[in-house]
Design a protein around this motif. Structure first.
Motif, short mmCIF file in Angstrom:
data_model
loop_
_atom_site.label_atom_id
_atom_site.label_comp_id
_atom_site.label_asym_id
_atom_site.label_seq_id
_atom_site.Cartn_x
_atom_site.Cartn_y
_atom_site.Cartn_z
N SER A 134 -22.65 59.63 -70.75
CA SER A 134 -23.16 58.27 -70.58
C SER A 134 -22.68 57.39 -71.73
CB SER A 134 -24.69 58.27 -70.51
OG SER A 134 -25.23 58.78 -71.70
N PRO A 135 -22.51 56.09 -71.48
CA PRO A 135 -22.03 55.21 -72.54
C PRO A 135 -23.06 55.09 -73.66
CG PRO A 135 -22.59 53.94 -70.57
CD PRO A 135 -22.76 55.38 -70.23
N VAL A 136 -22.57 55.15 -74.88
CA VAL A 136 -23.44 55.07 -76.05
C VAL A 136 -22.97 53.89 -76.89
CG1 VAL A 136 -24.16 56.29 -78.14
CG2 VAL A 136 -23.85 57.56 -76.04
N SER A 137 -23.91 53.20 -77.47
CA SER A 137 -23.58 52.08 -78.34
C SER A 137 -22.63 52.54 -79.45
CB SER A 137 -24.87 51.54 -78.96
OG SER A 137 -24.60 50.72 -80.05
N ALA A 138 -21.66 51.72 -79.77
CA ALA A 138 -20.67 52.07 -80.80
C ALA A 138 -21.32 52.27 -82.17
CB ALA A 138 -19.60 50.99 -80.88
N THR A 139 -22.47 51.67 -82.38
CA THR A 139 -23.15 51.80 -83.68
C THR A 139 -24.31 52.79 -83.62
OG1 THR A 139 -24.58 49.93 -83.15
CG2 THR A 139 -22.54 49.45 -84.35
N ALA A 140 -24.45 53.52 -82.52
CA ALA A 140 -25.56 54.45 -82.37
C ALA A 140 -25.48 55.57 -83.40
CB ALA A 140 -25.56 55.05 -80.96
N PRO A 141 -26.62 55.94 -83.98
CA PRO A 141 -26.63 57.12 -84.84
C PRO A 141 -26.22 58.35 -84.02
CG PRO A 141 -28.73 55.94 -84.99
CD PRO A 141 -27.94 55.33 -83.88
N VAL A 142 -25.66 59.34 -84.70
CA VAL A 142 -25.22 60.56 -84.04
C VAL A 142 -26.14 61.70 -84.43
CG1 VAL A 142 -23.35 62.25 -83.88
CG2 VAL A 142 -22.81 59.80 -84.00
N LEU A 143 -26.60 62.43 -83.43
CA LEU A 143 -27.35 63.66 -83.65
C LEU A 143 -26.45 64.81 -83.22
CD1 LEU A 143 -29.89 65.35 -84.27
CD2 LEU A 143 -30.65 64.91 -81.92
N GLY B 248 -27.10 62.56 -92.17
CA GLY B 248 -26.74 63.36 -93.34
C GLY B 248 -27.71 64.48 -93.66
N GLU B 249 -28.76 64.64 -92.86
CA GLU B 249 -29.75 65.68 -93.12
C GLU B 249 -29.60 66.82 -92.11
OE1 GLU B 249 -34.59 66.15 -93.54
OE2 GLU B 249 -33.68 64.19 -93.85
N ARG B 250 -29.60 68.05 -92.61
CA ARG B 250 -29.51 69.23 -91.75
C ARG B 250 -30.90 69.81 -91.53
NH1 ARG B 250 -26.78 72.86 -94.82
NH2 ARG B 250 -28.61 74.11 -95.14
N LEU B 251 -31.24 70.02 -90.26
CA LEU B 251 -32.55 70.57 -89.88
C LEU B 251 -32.32 71.86 -89.12
CD1 LEU B 251 -33.88 67.18 -88.52
CD2 LEU B 251 -34.45 68.18 -90.73
N ASP B 252 -32.90 72.95 -89.61
CA ASP B 252 -32.68 74.28 -89.03
C ASP B 252 -33.73 74.60 -87.98
OD1 ASP B 252 -32.21 76.92 -88.42
OD2 ASP B 252 -32.11 77.59 -90.49
N GLY B 253 -33.34 74.52 -86.71
CA GLY B 253 -34.26 74.84 -85.63
C GLY B 253 -34.25 76.31 -85.27
N ARG C 231 -39.37 64.87 -87.08
CA ARG C 231 -38.49 64.57 -88.21
C ARG C 231 -37.23 63.85 -87.74
NH1 ARG C 231 -37.67 62.31 -92.36
NH2 ARG C 231 -36.07 63.08 -93.75
N ILE C 232 -36.66 64.27 -86.61
CA ILE C 232 -35.47 63.60 -86.07
C ILE C 232 -35.82 62.16 -85.72
CG2 ILE C 232 -33.87 63.54 -84.11
CD1 ILE C 232 -34.02 66.66 -84.15
N VAL C 233 -36.98 61.94 -85.10
CA VAL C 233 -37.41 60.58 -84.74
C VAL C 233 -37.54 59.72 -85.99
CG1 VAL C 233 -39.38 59.25 -83.87
CG2 VAL C 233 -38.48 61.16 -82.53
N LEU D 243 -32.58 54.91 -89.32
CA LEU D 243 -31.18 54.50 -89.16
C LEU D 243 -31.06 53.27 -88.27
CD1 LEU D 243 -29.54 58.02 -88.76
CD2 LEU D 243 -29.38 56.52 -90.76
N LEU D 244 -31.83 53.24 -87.20
CA LEU D 244 -31.78 52.09 -86.30
C LEU D 244 -32.32 50.83 -86.98
CD1 LEU D 244 -32.85 53.79 -82.96
CD2 LEU D 244 -30.57 52.88 -83.52
N ALA D 245 -33.37 50.98 -87.79
CA ALA D 245 -33.94 49.83 -88.51
C ALA D 245 -32.95 49.29 -89.55
CB ALA D 245 -35.24 50.24 -89.20
N GLU D 246 -32.18 50.20 -90.17
CA GLU D 246 -31.18 49.77 -91.16
C GLU D 246 -30.06 48.97 -90.49
OE1 GLU D 246 -29.92 53.40 -93.05
OE2 GLU D 246 -31.81 53.60 -94.15
N GLU D 247 -29.75 49.30 -89.23
CA GLU D 247 -28.70 48.58 -88.50
C GLU D 247 -29.14 47.17 -88.10
OE1 GLU D 247 -27.41 50.60 -85.03
OE2 GLU D 247 -26.60 52.30 -86.14
#
Length: 173
Positions: free
Chosen positions: A5-14, A145-150, A160-162, A168-172
């Motif tokens: 699906s199309p994702v915003s060019a500025t979307a954070p990446v998970l 930049g944060e690694r979370l071990d599931g 935590r991801i939310v 990140l979205l608020a910073e944009e």
């Protein structure tokens, strides 16, 4: 592997470091679905392959997921295979082709891709990058930049991801 699906060019990446024969990755599907529902195209979910040696069909499954992506059904394929991890353990590559057929994909092309190894370099590159950043098990998430071990526990990871994605979205904005 990105969602189709199309994702915003500025979307954070998970980045989701995953292995398709991993029961913990299957358990993580609910979290990924909830994140998709919450953010839609404002978050890019990217599957990264980290096949573990203890699962003998994981490397082939990662290659098959790349073929599914090429055929436009990356995440649906991943979710279908993860839903059948025990069956994958028993049936191996035959199940990978069967799932492709069930999703209406070109199953013969899957079979050929598994034989000719056209996706091996992508899988190897993901695994090497994962090792370089300290991934040791699956699922592991990297966002902001944060690694979370599931692989140790899924408890609290979605929250935590939310928190990270919202920041990140608020910073944009």
């Amino acid at each position: 592997m990105s969602d189709s699906s199309p994702v915003s060019a500025t979307a954070p990446v998970l980045d989701v470091w995953c292995e398709l024969q991993c029961p913990d990755c299957r358990s993580a599907l609910d979290d990924l679905s909830a994140l998709r529902d919450r953010y839609g195209d404002r978050l890019e979910l990217r599957l990264r392959h980290f096949p573990l040696e203890k699962h003998r069909h994981a490397f082939a499954a990662a290659q098959a997921a790349e073929e599914a992506l090429e055929q436009g059904q990356g995440w649906p394929y991943v979710e279908a295979v993860l839903g059948r991890v025990e069956e994958l353990d028993r049936k191996g590559e035959a199940l990978l082709v069967e799932v492709a057929r069930e999703l209406g994909l070109d199953a013969e092309e899957f079979d050929t891709a598994l034989i000719d190894g056209r996706h091996i370099l992508v899988v190897d590159a993901d695994q090497a990058e994962g090792k370089a950043i300290g991934v040791t098990g699956t699922p592991t998430y990297v966002v902001g930049g944060e690694r979370l071990d599931g692989g140790k526990s899924q408890e609290g990871l979605r929250r935590r991801i939310v928190e990270i994605v919202d920041r990140l979205l608020a910073e944009e904005a």
